[in-house]
Design a protein around this motif. Structure first.
Motif, PDB file in Angstrom:
ATOM      1  N   UNK A  84       0.782  -1.227   0.000  1.00  0.00           N
ATOM      2  CA  UNK A  84       0.000   0.000   0.000  1.00  0.00           C
ATOM      3  C   UNK A  84       0.809   1.270   0.000  1.00  0.00           C
ATOM      4  N   UNK A  85       2.140   1.160  -0.108  1.00  0.00           N
ATOM      5  CA  UNK A  85       2.988   2.346  -0.023  1.00  0.00           C
ATOM      6  C   UNK A  85       2.649   3.387  -1.075  1.00  0.00           C
ATOM      7  N   UNK A  86       2.354   2.931  -2.281  1.00  0.00           N
ATOM      8  CA  UNK A  86       2.061   3.873  -3.351  1.00  0.00           C
ATOM      9  C   UNK A  86       0.697   3.606  -3.981  1.00  0.00           C
ATOM     10  N   UNK A  87      -0.194   2.978  -3.204  1.00  0.00           N
ATOM     11  CA  UNK A  87      -1.556   2.755  -3.665  1.00  0.00           C
ATOM     12  C   UNK A  87      -2.405   3.982  -3.361  1.00  0.00           C
ATOM     13  N   UNK A  88      -3.468   4.201  -4.118  1.00  0.00           N
ATOM     14  CA  UNK A  88      -4.377   5.317  -3.792  1.00  0.00           C
ATOM     15  C   UNK A  88      -4.962   5.194  -2.395  1.00  0.00           C
ATOM     16  N   UNK A  89      -5.143   3.953  -1.917  1.00  0.00           N
ATOM     17  CA  UNK A  89      -5.687   3.714  -0.588  1.00  0.00           C
ATOM     18  C   UNK A  89      -4.645   2.976   0.247  1.00  0.00           C
ATOM     19  N   UNK A  90      -3.888   3.678   1.094  1.00  0.00           N
ATOM     20  CA  UNK A  90      -2.882   3.022   1.930  1.00  0.00           C
ATOM     21  C   UNK A  90      -3.529   2.082   2.939  1.00  0.00           C
ATOM     22  N   UNK A  91      -2.710   1.209   3.517  1.00  0.00           N
ATOM     23  CA  UNK A  91      -3.180   0.315   4.565  1.00  0.00           C
ATOM     24  C   UNK A  91      -3.698   1.166   5.728  1.00  0.00           C
ATOM     25  N   UNK A  92      -4.922   0.912   6.215  1.00  0.00           N
ATOM     26  CA  UNK A  92      -5.499   1.754   7.287  1.00  0.00           C
ATOM     27  C   UNK A  92      -4.763   1.613   8.607  1.00  0.00           C
ATOM     28  N   UNK A  93      -4.930   2.599   9.452  1.00  0.00           N
ATOM     29  CA  UNK A  93      -4.204   2.648  10.710  1.00  0.00           C
ATOM     30  C   UNK A  93      -4.580   1.527  11.661  1.00  0.00           C
ATOM     31  N   UNK A  94      -5.742   0.923  11.472  1.00  0.00           N
ATOM     32  CA  UNK A  94      -6.175  -0.158  12.353  1.00  0.00           C
ATOM     33  C   UNK A  94      -5.417  -1.459  12.102  1.00  0.00           C
ATOM     34  N   UNK A  95      -4.709  -1.544  10.998  1.00  0.00           N
ATOM     35  CA  UNK A  95      -4.027  -2.779  10.610  1.00  0.00           C
ATOM     36  C   UNK A  95      -2.619  -2.800  11.196  1.00  0.00           C
ATOM     37  N   UNK A  96      -2.302  -3.836  11.973  1.00  0.00           N
ATOM     38  CA  UNK A  96      -0.991  -3.954  12.594  1.00  0.00           C
ATOM     39  C   UNK A  96       0.068  -4.459  11.630  1.00  0.00           C
ATOM     40  N   UNK A  97       1.289  -4.554  12.142  1.00  0.00           N
ATOM     41  CA  UNK A  97       2.416  -4.922  11.287  1.00  0.00           C
ATOM     42  C   UNK A  97       2.463  -6.407  10.970  1.00  0.00           C
ATOM     43  N   UNK A  98       1.570  -7.191  11.577  1.00  0.00           N
ATOM     44  CA  UNK A  98       1.442  -8.589  11.179  1.00  0.00           C
ATOM     45  C   UNK A  98       1.057  -8.682   9.700  1.00  0.00           C
ATOM     46  N   UNK A  99       0.279  -7.699   9.238  1.00  0.00           N
ATOM     47  CA  UNK A  99      -0.129  -7.679   7.834  1.00  0.00           C
ATOM     48  C   UNK A  99       1.099  -7.599   6.931  1.00  0.00           C
ATOM     49  N   UNK A 224       0.450   1.274  16.896  1.00  0.00           N
ATOM     50  CA  UNK A 224       0.943  -0.101  17.017  1.00  0.00           C
ATOM     51  C   UNK A 224       2.356  -0.154  17.593  1.00  0.00           C
ATOM     52  N   UNK A 225       2.646  -1.157  18.435  1.00  0.00           N
ATOM     53  CA  UNK A 225       3.959  -1.262  19.071  1.00  0.00           C
ATOM     54  C   UNK A 225       5.029  -1.763  18.107  1.00  0.00           C
ATOM     55  N   UNK A 226       6.273  -1.542  18.503  1.00  0.00           N
ATOM     56  CA  UNK A 226       7.396  -1.987  17.674  1.00  0.00           C
ATOM     57  C   UNK A 226       7.472  -3.506  17.607  1.00  0.00           C
ATOM     58  N   UNK A 227       7.165  -4.167  18.717  1.00  0.00           N
ATOM     59  CA  UNK A 227       7.290  -5.626  18.770  1.00  0.00           C
ATOM     60  C   UNK A 227       6.192  -6.218  19.629  1.00  0.00           C
ATOM     61  N   UNK A 228       5.823  -7.440  19.314  1.00  0.00           N
ATOM     62  CA  UNK A 228       4.872  -8.198  20.115  1.00  0.00           C
ATOM     63  C   UNK A 228       5.635  -9.133  21.046  1.00  0.00           C
ATOM     64  N   UNK A 229       5.079  -9.443  22.224  1.00  0.00           N
ATOM     65  CA  UNK A 229       5.757 -10.362  23.138  1.00  0.00           C
ATOM     66  C   UNK A 229       5.999 -11.720  22.487  1.00  0.00           C
ATOM     67  N   UNK A 230       7.061 -12.360  22.913  1.00  0.00           N
ATOM     68  CA  UNK A 230       7.365 -13.684  22.395  1.00  0.00           C
ATOM     69  C   UNK A 230       8.819 -13.794  21.987  1.00  0.00           C
ATOM     70  N   UNK A 231       9.448 -14.909  22.355  1.00  0.00           N
ATOM     71  CA  UNK A 231      10.852 -15.108  22.034  1.00  0.00           C
ATOM     72  C   UNK A 231      11.025 -15.500  20.576  1.00  0.00           C
ATOM     73  N   UNK A 232      12.250 -15.319  20.104  1.00  0.00           N
ATOM     74  CA  UNK A 232      12.645 -15.727  18.758  1.00  0.00           C
ATOM     75  C   UNK A 232      13.837 -16.660  18.906  1.00  0.00           C
ATOM     76  N   UNK A 233      13.843 -17.734  18.143  1.00  0.00           N
ATOM     77  CA  UNK A 233      14.974 -18.662  18.188  1.00  0.00           C
ATOM     78  C   UNK A 233      15.114 -19.329  16.830  1.00  0.00           C
ATOM     79  N   UNK A 234      16.237 -20.004  16.645  1.00  0.00           N
ATOM     80  CA  UNK A 234      16.427 -20.791  15.439  1.00  0.00           C
ATOM     81  C   UNK A 234      17.222 -20.112  14.355  1.00  0.00           C
ATOM     82  N   UNK A 235      17.883 -18.975  14.661  1.00  0.00           N
ATOM     83  CA  UNK A 235      18.646 -18.266  13.639  1.00  0.00           C
ATOM     84  C   UNK A 235      19.737 -17.444  14.312  1.00  0.00           C
ATOM     85  N   UNK A 236      20.762 -17.104  13.561  1.00  0.00           N
ATOM     86  CA  UNK A 236      21.728 -16.121  14.048  1.00  0.00           C
ATOM     87  C   UNK A 236      21.072 -14.749  13.953  1.00  0.00           C
ATOM     88  N   UNK A 237      21.274 -13.919  14.968  1.00  0.00           N
ATOM     89  CA  UNK A 237      20.599 -12.621  14.992  1.00  0.00           C
ATOM     90  C   UNK A 237      21.519 -11.547  15.552  1.00  0.00           C
TER      91      UNK A 237
END
Length: 316
Positions: A84-99, A224-237
Motif C-alpha cells: 500500500x505504499x504507493x496505492x491510492x488507498x494506503x493500509x489503514x491505521x487499524x491494521x498492525x504490522x502482522x499484515x 501499534x507497538x514496535x514488537x509483540x511479546x514472544x521469544x525468537x529462536x532458530x537463527x543467528x541474529x
C-alpha cells in the motif's frame, strides 16, 4: 543457500547494463488488494542466502541502491516496500504490522525463496520481528537495526501525524529530522549537518501523494507497538542501533536482543537513528560481515559486542 530467484509472472521493470546483462528488476505485486513492489538485484554466484531488506518509514525501494556495490558480489538483494505504499488507498491505521509480515511471506513464496538473510531497518523492523516469530525456519540470519521504540515516543509520532494532516510538509520534515538525528552538540555524530540537510530537503518537498502515504505510516506508528511479546529462536541474529539514537535507544534494543536466543547486540559509534546514512560504508560492511559469518570483533566503528540473552540467563 544459492537458490536462484524464480521468474514470476506479473508486472516488472528491468534495467540493463551497457553489456546487456540485467542490472536490476522491479517486480509489482498485490497482497489482499494492496499493491507493493520489490527491487531485485540478482547475484550470479552468491556466497550466502539472498539479503531481503524491509524498507524503513518514509523510504522506498530505491533508498538502498547505494549499498549495491557492497553486497551485490556476495548475495542477491531483494528490497521490499510495505504494501500500500504507493496505492491510492494506503493500509489503514487499524491494521498492525502482522499484515506486512504476512505480505513478506507471500513475496518469498512468489519468488520461491525458502530461506533468506532478513534485514529490517527502523520501522521495517516491526514486520521483520513478527515474521521472525512466525517463520523462524525461513531465516538464516536476522538483523534488526534501529528497532524497539518506546511508548514515550507515541506523542512524538502524533506530532508527525498532526503536521501531515494539515499538509505541512515543512513542519513534518523538521519534527522527523529532530527524531532521527541527535542534535545535541555534546554528542559526536558523523556527517550530522549533511544528513540533516539532505533529509530536510527530501521530506519538506514531499508530493501530495507522498504526504498521503506518510500520513498512513505515521498513524500506524501511533497505534501499534514496535514488537509483540514472544521469544525468537532458530537463527543467528544481530540487534544494532546508533550509539546516540534517542528514537530507538541502545537499552531498548539491547532488551530486544535479550528476547532472541543467542542474539548479538552492539551500537555503531558516533551515529544516531540513521546510522545507515551517517556511516553508510561502515553500516554496509557490518551487514555484509554478519550475513557472511565474518567476525564482528576489532571493528573501530562498533562498540563492544554483547550477548544479552546469555547474560540474562547467567543471572538465574
Amino acid at each position: 543457500m544459492t537458490t536462484p530467484l524464480r521468474r514470476v509472472a506479473g508486472g516488472s521493470e528491468n534495467a540493463t547494463m551497457a553489456d546487456g546483462s540485467a542490472a536490476e528488476q522491479v517486480r509489482h505485486f498485490s497482497y489482499q488488494g494492496y499493491e507493493f513492489a520489490c527491487r531485485i538485484l540478482e547475484c550470479p554466484a552468491p556466497v550466502t542466502e539472498p539479503i531481503v531488506v524491509l524498507c524503513a518509514a518514509f523510504q522506498n525501494i530505491r533508498s538502498y541502491h547505494r549499498y549495491d556495490e557492497y553486497w551485490q558480489d556476495s548475495a542477491t538483494i531483494v528490497c521490499m516496500e510495505p504494501p500500500g505504499s504507493y496505492s491510492p488507498d494506503p493500509v489503514p491505521r487499524t491494521v498492525g504490522y502482522e499484515f506486512d509480515a504476512d505480505a513478506l511471506a507471500y513475496l518469498l513464496d512468489e519468488l520461491e525463496l525458502p530461506r533468506v538473510n532478513l534485514l529490517g531497518v527502523s520501522l521495517g523492523t516491526a514486520p521483520t520481528h513478527r515474521f521472525a516469530q512466525q517463520h523462524p525456519d525461513r531465516i538464516a540470519r536476522l538483523i534488526l537495526t534501529g528497532a524497539a521504540w518506546s511508548e514515550t515516543m507515541r506523542p512524538r509520532f502524533a506530532e508527525l501525524e498532526h503536521w501531515l494532516t494539515l499538509g505541512r510538509a515543512d513542519e513534518f520534515a523538521r519534527k522527523l529530522v529532530e527524531l532521527c538525528v541527535n542534535g545535541d552538540p555534546a554528542r559526536t555524530v558523523h556527517n550530522r549537518a549533511a544528513v540533516q540537510r539532505a533529509l530536510l530537503e527530501h521530506l519538506s518537498t514531499a508530493t501530495e501523494a507522498e504526504m498521503v502515504r506518510y500520513l498512513a505510516v505515521a498513524q500506524r506508528l501511533v497505534d501499534h507497538p514496535a514488537a509483540q511479546p514472544g521469544r525468537i529462536s532458530g537463527m543467528r541474529a544481530l540487534c544494532v542501533t546508533g550509539e546516540h539514537d534517542d528514537l530507538t535507544p541502545p537499552d531498548l534494543v539491547r532488551a530486544m536482543a535479550a528476547d532472541i536466543d543467542g542474539a548479538a547486540f552492539t551500537t555503531i559509534r558516533d551515529t544516531c537513528h540513521v546510522s545507515f546514512l551517517e556511516r553508510n560504508v561502515d553500516w554496509a560492511d557490518l551487514v555484509l560481515r554478519f550475513f557472511t559469518d565474518q567476525p564482528l570483533t576489532g571493528l573501530d566503528y562498533l562498540t563492544a559486542v554483547e550477548y544479552p540473552a546469555e547474560t540474562a540467563s547467567s543471572l538465574w
